[in-house]
Design an enzyme around this catalytic site. Sequence first.
Site, PDB file in Angstrom:
ATOM      1  N   TYR A 278       0.845  -1.202   0.000  1.00  0.00           N
ATOM      2  CA  TYR A 278       0.000   0.000   0.000  1.00  0.00           C
ATOM      3  C   TYR A 278       0.870   1.238   0.000  1.00  0.00           C
ATOM      4  O   TYR A 278       2.046   1.206   0.380  1.00  0.00           O
ATOM      5  CB  TYR A 278      -0.957   0.001   1.193  1.00  0.00           C
ATOM      6  CG  TYR A 278      -0.297   0.247   2.539  1.00  0.00           C
ATOM      7  CD1 TYR A 278       0.192  -0.812   3.294  1.00  0.00           C
ATOM      8  CD2 TYR A 278      -0.172   1.538   3.052  1.00  0.00           C
ATOM      9  CE1 TYR A 278       0.782  -0.598   4.529  1.00  0.00           C
ATOM     10  CE2 TYR A 278       0.420   1.764   4.291  1.00  0.00           C
ATOM     11  CZ  TYR A 278       0.894   0.693   5.017  1.00  0.00           C
ATOM     12  OH  TYR A 278       1.475   0.910   6.232  1.00  0.00           O
ATOM     13  N   CYS A 279       0.292   2.332  -0.476  1.00  0.00           N
ATOM     14  CA  CYS A 279       0.953   3.642  -0.415  1.00  0.00           C
ATOM     15  C   CYS A 279      -0.138   4.693  -0.258  1.00  0.00           C
ATOM     16  O   CYS A 279      -1.282   4.361   0.027  1.00  0.00           O
ATOM     17  CB  CYS A 279       1.808   3.876  -1.650  1.00  0.00           C
ATOM     18  SG  CYS A 279       0.882   3.917  -3.188  1.00  0.00           S
TER      19      CYS A 279
END
Length: 347
Positions: A205-206
Amino acid sequence: MAQSSTTTPLRDLRSRVQKRADAAADTRPRVTLSFYRYVQISDPESFKTRLLDKWQAFGCLGRIYVAQEGINAQMSVPTEYWPEFDAWVQHQPELTGIPYKMAVEEGELPSFFKLMIKVKDKIVADGLDDSSFDVTDTGEYLTAAEMNEYVNNPDALIVDMRNNYESEVGHFENALTPNVVTFRDELKKTPELLRVHKNKKIALYCTGGIRCEKASAWLKHKGFSDVRHLQGGIIDYAHQVKEQGLENKFQGKNFVFDERLGERIGEDIISTCHLCKTEKSDTHYHCKNQICHTLFIGCERCVEKKNGYCSFVCRQVDKLPAKTKKTVARHYNLRIRKRKPFQKTRV
Ligand SMILES: [Zn+2]
Ligand SMILES: [Zn+2]
């Protein structure tokens, strides 16, 4: 030849201070959002001009990168122009159907104070040679609900693809948060870091999803077979959690790359002041000494006591006459800055 193809839009010659003052004086309600797309843009310069002409007229502010490989935009739009802005964007062949990531919370101050559209080689600095692997072989997407299942699953591993100054103030429960200062480093280190987890289901994730597009393809290329990523990043996760009444598995704050520096997702404060190293805080500041400008996390008491500087030295340097500062700046940029990246405080 048509006039418009040869004219470059005028450069914004206002000073930094003036831009800030102008942005603060413009009190129109705004919508802060981000969006990106990997799409073939054959002439980034003319695409840039097209955006700039229109978005200037709408009073948009923000930071937008355009490259042959696509667009990455973080910006704010006056609410009164939102319908026109949206219609215009969706009407551009390169942008039709592009999903927006709306800010989770608007700050008290403007999120941007100028409109900057830059043509770049890449829309994210990843340091990768895109011809060396299949960049289109990205991982499958995960929804917020699916992400929550991953967080609870012992056979899964959550990996934070952001930098240390981002993950320090907020991250998913049990996530692996590599101690890196750039995305470039992150991509270099993760294959090695993940080697022992090769058989696990991996979820990346970012902030808004863009980094994971490249990172998931990269990790698949590096031999990780089950790599997925959170669609729309933390920003969309927060919206889905709210809309669907899901349990929030993201602790703390989501760091954002605009003047707000963060939006609260979880109620808990998970980081500590870098100056006193005791008080809980997740507020980022840039050192008031413009030569230093180092990013740090500070508690209210320390920031007040140090008057917004990251150190006693910076406070003294800022008192120097302008001419001397120029010499110091050159020395600083050459020798000190590189040695002083963001220091994660270990608690
Ligand atoms: Zn403190
Ligand atoms: Zn400083």
